[in-house]
Design a protein around this motif. Structure first.
Motif, PDB file in Angstrom:
ATOM      1  N   UNK A 123       0.822  -1.209   0.000  1.00 62.97           N
ATOM      2  CA  UNK A 123       0.000   0.000   0.000  1.00 62.97           C
ATOM      3  C   UNK A 123       0.858   1.263   0.000  1.00 62.97           C
ATOM      4  N   UNK A 124       1.992   1.210   0.712  1.00 62.86           N
ATOM      5  CA  UNK A 124       2.821   2.403   0.858  1.00 62.86           C
ATOM      6  C   UNK A 124       3.734   2.636  -0.346  1.00 62.86           C
ATOM      7  N   UNK A 125       4.279   1.564  -0.927  1.00 57.98           N
ATOM      8  CA  UNK A 125       5.278   1.714  -1.989  1.00 57.98           C
ATOM      9  C   UNK A 125       4.784   1.265  -3.365  1.00 57.98           C
ATOM     10  N   UNK A 126       4.188   0.072  -3.414  1.00 59.78           N
ATOM     11  CA  UNK A 126       3.892  -0.500  -4.721  1.00 59.78           C
ATOM     12  C   UNK A 126       2.629   0.084  -5.365  1.00 59.78           C
ATOM     13  N   UNK A 127       1.665   0.517  -4.570  1.00 60.39           N
ATOM     14  CA  UNK A 127       0.470   1.123  -5.168  1.00 60.39           C
ATOM     15  C   UNK A 127       0.798   2.433  -5.882  1.00 60.39           C
ATOM     16  N   UNK A 128       1.522   3.376  -5.268  1.00 60.15           N
ATOM     17  CA  UNK A 128       1.878   4.590  -6.016  1.00 60.15           C
ATOM     18  C   UNK A 128       2.786   4.296  -7.206  1.00 60.15           C
ATOM     19  N   UNK A 129       3.632   3.261  -7.107  1.00 56.54           N
ATOM     20  CA  UNK A 129       4.475   2.891  -8.243  1.00 56.54           C
ATOM     21  C   UNK A 129       3.629   2.424  -9.418  1.00 56.54           C
ATOM     22  N   UNK A 130       2.623   1.595  -9.157  1.00 54.97           N
ATOM     23  CA  UNK A 130       1.747   1.114 -10.228  1.00 54.97           C
ATOM     24  C   UNK A 130       0.977   2.263 -10.867  1.00 54.97           C
ATOM     25  N   UNK A 131       0.584   3.224 -10.049  1.00 56.65           N
ATOM     26  CA  UNK A 131      -0.194   4.345 -10.567  1.00 56.65           C
ATOM     27  C   UNK A 131       0.664   5.311 -11.366  1.00 56.65           C
ATOM     28  N   UNK A 132       1.882   5.579 -10.910  1.00 51.08           N
ATOM     29  CA  UNK A 132       2.720   6.583 -11.560  1.00 51.08           C
ATOM     30  C   UNK A 132       3.593   5.997 -12.668  1.00 51.08           C
ATOM     31  N   UNK A 133       4.260   4.902 -12.370  1.00 55.35           N
ATOM     32  CA  UNK A 133       5.233   4.369 -13.317  1.00 55.35           C
ATOM     33  C   UNK A 133       4.597   3.423 -14.332  1.00 55.35           C
ATOM     34  N   UNK A 134       3.630   2.641 -13.875  1.00 51.31           N
ATOM     35  CA  UNK A 134       2.977   1.683 -14.777  1.00 51.31           C
ATOM     36  C   UNK A 134       1.702   2.257 -15.390  1.00 51.31           C
ATOM     37  N   UNK A 135       1.395   3.523 -15.062  1.00 49.85           N
ATOM     38  CA  UNK A 135       0.239   4.232 -15.651  1.00 49.85           C
ATOM     39  C   UNK A 135      -1.063   3.462 -15.440  1.00 49.85           C
ATOM     40  N   UNK A 136      -1.231   2.951 -14.219  1.00 53.13           N
ATOM     41  CA  UNK A 136      -2.454   2.227 -13.883  1.00 53.13           C
ATOM     42  C   UNK A 136      -3.174   2.965 -12.764  1.00 53.13           C
ATOM     43  N   UNK A 137      -4.217   3.721 -13.074  1.00 56.19           N
ATOM     44  CA  UNK A 137      -4.915   4.491 -12.046  1.00 56.19           C
ATOM     45  C   UNK A 137      -5.615   3.627 -11.008  1.00 56.19           C
ATOM     46  N   UNK A 138      -5.764   2.331 -11.272  1.00 53.16           N
ATOM     47  CA  UNK A 138      -6.452   1.448 -10.335  1.00 53.16           C
ATOM     48  C   UNK A 138      -5.574   1.051  -9.144  1.00 53.16           C
ATOM     49  N   UNK A 139      -4.264   1.289  -9.251  1.00 52.87           N
ATOM     50  CA  UNK A 139      -3.385   0.951  -8.132  1.00 52.87           C
ATOM     51  C   UNK A 139      -3.373  -0.542  -7.860  1.00 52.87           C
ATOM     52  N   UNK A 140      -3.696  -0.935  -6.621  1.00 55.46           N
ATOM     53  CA  UNK A 140      -3.684  -2.342  -6.244  1.00 55.46           C
ATOM     54  C   UNK A 140      -4.851  -3.120  -6.855  1.00 55.46           C
ATOM     55  N   UNK A 141      -5.791  -2.434  -7.466  1.00 58.37           N
ATOM     56  CA  UNK A 141      -6.894  -3.122  -8.150  1.00 58.37           C
ATOM     57  C   UNK A 141      -6.536  -3.483  -9.589  1.00 58.37           C
ATOM     58  N   UNK A 142      -5.317  -3.167 -10.004  1.00 60.87           N
ATOM     59  CA  UNK A 142      -4.883  -3.480 -11.366  1.00 60.87           C
ATOM     60  C   UNK A 142      -4.825  -4.997 -11.572  1.00 60.87           C
ATOM     61  N   UNK A 143      -5.259  -5.446 -12.741  1.00 57.18           N
ATOM     62  CA  UNK A 143      -5.166  -6.879 -13.051  1.00 57.18           C
ATOM     63  C   UNK A 143      -3.709  -7.248 -13.324  1.00 57.18           C
ATOM     64  N   UNK A 144      -3.293  -8.418 -12.846  1.00 57.21           N
ATOM     65  CA  UNK A 144      -1.907  -8.823 -13.015  1.00 57.21           C
ATOM     66  C   UNK A 144      -1.534  -8.966 -14.483  1.00 57.21           C
ATOM     67  N   UNK A 145      -2.467  -9.389 -15.297  1.00 57.21           N
ATOM     68  CA  UNK A 145      -2.156  -9.589 -16.714  1.00 57.21           C
ATOM     69  C   UNK A 145      -1.898  -8.269 -17.432  1.00 57.21           C
ATOM     70  N   UNK A 146      -2.280  -7.152 -16.797  1.00 51.20           N
ATOM     71  CA  UNK A 146      -2.046  -5.849 -17.410  1.00 51.20           C
ATOM     72  C   UNK A 146      -0.714  -5.227 -16.996  1.00 51.20           C
ATOM     73  N   UNK A 147       0.005  -5.895 -16.099  1.00 49.12           N
ATOM     74  CA  UNK A 147       1.290  -5.362 -15.634  1.00 49.12           C
ATOM     75  C   UNK A 147       2.414  -5.976 -16.472  1.00 49.12           C
ATOM     76  N   UNK A 148       3.244  -5.133 -17.053  1.00 49.07           N
ATOM     77  CA  UNK A 148       4.370  -5.609 -17.852  1.00 49.07           C
ATOM     78  C   UNK A 148       5.595  -5.791 -16.939  1.00 49.07           C
TER      79      UNK A 148
END
Length: 400
Positions: free
Chosen positions: A27-52
């Protein structure tokens, strides 16, 4: 959802602290990383298949970006955050919760980005020759002397027939002291010189048993002097740096004069020097640290009035034994970095030999010991000239 499943099934098998550590890191590190770096506004709700996976490899650069994070993480903190991500993803892959391989490779200091490298304290910030000289003299001439104020405070002494102070000993020949304080002084004396002449870690020294020490003969010199070295079988405390499995050992070579320090320990601690006993022990038990006695030494000898300490001096100049001239706080562990610096720069020993002797990673040696003034000064000697004292202040070469 994967994180929730891990927490219900695997997290309950761990301690509450460890389970909370993993979930809070997401919640503290990986959610903002997914939102900012991986361009996924869903954060921890992002589907794994959508993460490169290749985007996950940029975590270290993102985490050490000074524009994003004002306070830079340490190397161990960064590894821990990546490990928290991987522990969930490895479980998910192993239990077929997902078929996406999203394991992030372990980061080394060489791949953490230039920003993190600049923030890591260089290992070259170690004791100076002056500081080592002062501590060596305090140990040899004061630390174990019956006439010193250290001994008078902690041991029973009396004058002999010539009026010279000597230690009072028991029937086994051991010095009578308060709470085994003299034995602690002997342990520091031997431990200091062993670390200074081998480059091993303090905890590796404290793990050393008598059965791990073997003297190896090298014949005699042309003058008939017996030559030998000691081979120490050391339990490697950081095997991950050398791609080794836990509880493996490495051979450490110690000079012949280590025999004098070993005999001193045996003489002062005769009841606990069997093959299975620890070399540095207290009533047969492994010591946790020698830092208390090391700090006591660095404060200087107690004054005659027992109120303060006599500041250590060298050639009339007061020497600070606690700090490097750049402000780095020094500990007993810096005896190890002093050894590496001296062997690498002054004696010209190969970094790959020092890797085997000290357990340092080769990247650590190349990045943090050969990155400042001494390396450039050594390079200048390739021109065929010896450098005198006027060239001690040479800086790095200017970029062309």
């Amino acid at each position: 959802e994967v994180l929730d499943r891990w927490e219900r099934r695997q997290g309950t098998l761990l301690t509450k602290r460890r389970s909370k550590q993993v979930t809070s890191c997401y919640k503290r590190c990986w959610e903002p990383f997914l939102m900012e770096q991986c361009h996924s506004p869903l954060g921890l709700e992002t589907r794994l298949c959508d993460i490169q996976q290749n985007m996950l490899h940029t975590y270290a650069l993102w985490r050490t970006n000074p524009r994003r994070h004002e306070q830079q993480p340490s190397h161990s903190t960064l590894i821990g955050e990546i490990g928290n991500w991987n522990v969930v993803m490895r479980w998910a892959l192993k239990t077929n919760v997902t078929d996406s391989n999203l394991i992030v490779p372990r980061q080394t200091r060489a791949t953490n980005g230039r920003t993190l490298q600049k923030k890591v304290r260089p290992a070259i910030n170690t004791f100076t020759a002056e500081q080592i000289h002062v501590m060596r003299n305090l140990l040899k001439h004061k630390w174990l002397s019956p006439s010193s104020n250290w001994a008078k405070d902690n041991c029973l002494v009396r004058p002999d027939k010539n009026g010279k102070l000597v230690f009072m000993k028991d029937e086994l020949g051991r010095v009578r002291s308060k709470a085994n304080s003299f034995l602690g002084s002997v342990n520091l004396y031997a431990g200091f010189f062993i670390m200074l002449n081998t480059g091993m870690r303090m905890q590796e020294l404290l793990d050393l048993r008598w059965k791990d020490i073997k003297e190896e003969s090298l014949g005699t010199s042309t003058g008939g002097t017996r030559r030998s070295v000691y081979i120490l079988r050391v339990l490697d405390k950081k095997p991950m740096r050398r791609n080794k499995t836990p509880n493996q050992t490495r051979p450490v070579v110690a000079p012949q004069r280590i025999g004098h320090w070993l005999e001193m320990i045996k003489e002062q601690n005769p009841l606990h020097c069997g093959p299975d006993d620890y070399l540095i022990n207290l009533n047969g038990k492994r010591r946790k640290t020698l830092s208390f006695y090391f700090d006591k030494l660095r404060h200087g000898e107690p004054s005659d009035d027992k109120i303060g300490n006599i500041a250590p001096t060298y050639k009339g100049k007061t020497i600070d034994l606690f700090h490097h001239e750049e402000g780095t706080r020094l500990t007993m562990g810096h005896l190890r970095s002093y050894y590496v610096s001296k062997k690498l720069i002054d004696d010209g020993v190969s970094p790959y030999i020092l890797e085997r002797q000290t357990g340092h990673g080769i990247e650590t040696i190349l990045s943090y010991y050969l990155s400042r003034t001494p390396s450039y000064k050594t390079l200048l000697k390739l021109g065929g000239w010896e450098l005198d004292d006027r060239h001690t202040a040479l800086g790095e070469a200017e970029e062309f």
